[in-house]
Design a protein around this motif. Structure first.
Motif: not given
Length: 221
Positions: A91-106
């Protein structure tokens, strides 16, 4: 009367907060072992506080899943459930993966440098065998990426999950240097992906980095 604004507000920590912080650390670093019986009077004496803040801290630790209180009987440190840890990591990995996708753009250049500084501190702590400090830097590294995703729900959920696996990560970081330094190398790859704004690579790498401790632990005899 005019109230001055150019002063630093003193940080006050309550006895309960001090007890909570120290007990968390003792549980995570193994000073207090899984299934160990806890005596609030002994803990109060060791911490230099009364029994009341210790009891309040233990109640919060139960909510966090670090201790189990049995009314009328005793209070014990919870054991590490390997099956549950696997579910938490997924669960934590999925959440962090989602966060990284967004962070890469910001992400901004200054934040890239901040991540590099945190990873350098993480590597130094590993080499110095300061395991608890290494754990702190590792979490700061990952938490910064989550915060950069600008999603309060992701931040909140990750924070809740993180507490449950801190002890497991501490156990893993006690493994030989070659294994733990690999985490610092993976951090650098994550930083490079974020700097290139490669959302897919950042997502894949951070998920790999978070799942590796569990995979390595499963290989142990």
């Amino acid at each position: 009367m005019p109230i001055p604004t150019n002063y630093e507000t003193p940080v006050r920590t309550s006895a309960k907060d001090r007890a909570l912080s120290q007990l968390q650390k003792w549980i995570i670093d193994g000073t207090l072992q899984p299934d160990e019986k806890l005596n609030d009077a002994e803990l109060a004496a060791a911490l230099g506080v009364s029994r009341t803040p210790v009891r309040e801290a233990l109640q919060l630790l139960e909510v966090q899943g670090l201790v189990q209180m049995y009314p009328g009987k005793d209070t014990r440190v919870t054991t590490i459930d390997k099956e549950m840890i696997g579910k938490l990591y997924a669960t934590l990995g999925a959440l962090h993966a989602l966060a990284a996708e967004t962070a890469a753009q910001l992400i901004e250049p200054g934040q890239i440098e901040q991540l590099r500084e945190l990873n350098a501190a993480f590597a130094r702590a590993i080499k110095a065998k300061d395991i608890y400090q290494a754990l702190e830097y590792d979490e700061e590294f990952h938490n910064l990426i989550v915060e950069l995703s600008d999603n309060p729900y992701t931040v909140s959920f990750c924070s809740s999950l993180q507490m449950h696996i801190r002890r497991f990560k501490f156990v893993f970081l006690k493994q030989p240097l070659g294994q733990t330094m690999a985490a610092a190398e993976e951090h650098e790859q994550i930083i490079d992906a974020l700097e290139k704004r490669d959302a897919q690579a950042a997502s894949r790498l951070i998920k790999q980095n978070l799942s590796r401790p569990l995979e390595e632990y499963n290989k142990l005899p």
